[in-house]
Write an enzyme that holds these catalytic residues in place. Sequence first.
Site, short mmCIF file in Angstrom:
data_model
loop_
_atom_site.label_atom_id
_atom_site.label_comp_id
_atom_site.label_asym_id
_atom_site.label_seq_id
_atom_site.Cartn_x
_atom_site.Cartn_y
_atom_site.Cartn_z
CG ASP A 216 -2.68 4.26 2.63
OD1 ASP A 216 -2.29 3.17 2.15
OD2 ASP A 216 -3.55 4.33 3.51
CD GLU B 173 -3.10 -1.28 5.19
OE1 GLU B 173 -3.14 -2.30 5.91
OE2 GLU B 173 -2.61 -0.19 5.59
CD GLU B 174 -1.44 2.47 7.44
OE1 GLU B 174 -2.17 2.03 8.36
OE2 GLU B 174 -0.23 2.18 7.34
CG HIS C 98 -0.35 0.06 2.54
ND1 HIS C 98 0.10 1.24 3.11
CD2 HIS C 98 -0.12 -0.91 3.46
CE1 HIS C 98 0.58 0.98 4.32
NE2 HIS C 98 0.46 -0.31 4.56
CD GLU D 137 1.21 -3.82 5.94
OE1 GLU D 137 2.05 -3.14 6.57
OE2 GLU D 137 0.12 -3.37 5.55
CG HIS E 289 0.95 3.20 12.45
ND1 HIS E 289 -0.37 2.86 12.62
CD2 HIS E 289 1.28 2.73 11.23
CE1 HIS E 289 -0.81 2.21 11.55
NE2 HIS E 289 0.19 2.11 10.68
CG ASP F 132 2.84 0.50 7.80
OD1 ASP F 132 2.54 -0.28 6.87
OD2 ASP F 132 2.01 0.97 8.59
#
Length: 382
Positions: free
Chosen positions: A72, A134-135, A70, A162, A356, A102
């Site tokens: 984003d 995705e997030e 992903h 991931e 994150h 990530d």
Amino acid sequence: MNSSRDLLKTLVAFDTTSRESNLQLIEFVRDYLARFDVPCELIYNEQRSKANLFATIGPADRPGIVLSGHTDVVPVDGQPWTVAPFELSERDGKLYGRGTADMKGYIACVLALVPALVTANLRRPVHIALSYDEEVGCLGVRSLLKALEQRPIKPMLCIIGEPTELKPVLGHKGKLAMRCDIHGQACHSAYAPLGVNAIEYAAELIGELGRIGHRLKAPEHHDARFDPPFSTVQTGVIAGGKALNIVPADCRFDFEIRALPSHDPSEVAQELKTYAEHHVLPRMRAVSEQSEIRFSELSAYPGLATEAHSEAAELIAGFSGSRVFGTVAFGTEGGLFDAAGIPTVVCGPGSMDQGHKPDEFVSLEQLNGCDEMLQRMLLSIS
């Protein structure tokens, strides 16, 4: 300029926070692939502000391998970064920047492999699949998978990159996020029995959710492959009320179920709906017939549970160099690929311990290890 590190520097510089467009990154990848005469398909959202990308290298008339990631990233707002989040920086063998772990590190390694892919005599195709949003609920990839489902030949394997520290992962929990809106009746707090206190009834429903969650902890519901080994339920957001001297007419709360792959999370939602309909709403309507309890889905994605003796597991064991299969606590797009009939595993560079967070990083060692893993994949199909 095709090294994974150089490509990661370019990818990190694109602010692809989910609230922003990802088109600059997608168009960079499209143009990069075009340099090697690799065509790709862009699948846009309705507003044409974001897009998925899908490209195929090698013979398209047989099952191949999807390398999926992903584009984003999560916001950096309010986080105490010590480096510029959208500018790659290096310190002590670590590459810092939002998305390095990530999961732009994996995407960079995939793109770095392209020159070798186009010159190899591939017996099977390699597909590159990049998604958006995705997030915020694995939203974008759904239209990509819908397009793939129309094709006669399904891939034999999807590797979701991931961050797993390059350890092969075969499973993760599914998720269902829900909102509950309670509408009662306001009145002066001095006459509280004449009103319908939406906050108090919300609290009752939240308490019932807690009881359901406690019941799911029972040993008979456990799956030791996961941590925690049971499905979890939690309420994360609540809002309601205007002033202390007004009985609140409205309250809403958001809750989620993180469910084992064998457990349908909608069962929890349905149990709460039934409780609300039979035990809560009648008491509310005894005071005000206009009282309501409404449930709505915010987001959902299925769990993943690839068998340890499957062809997909054998393949990722060979590519990663490890037969120690694990699971992860976080969700991925893997369950959606699997539901579309594409056997899926999760394996990528970096650790979600950094994902994150401020000063997110991936180590050069992990990035190089991912390059080596993808090279082993290439050797296996050429």
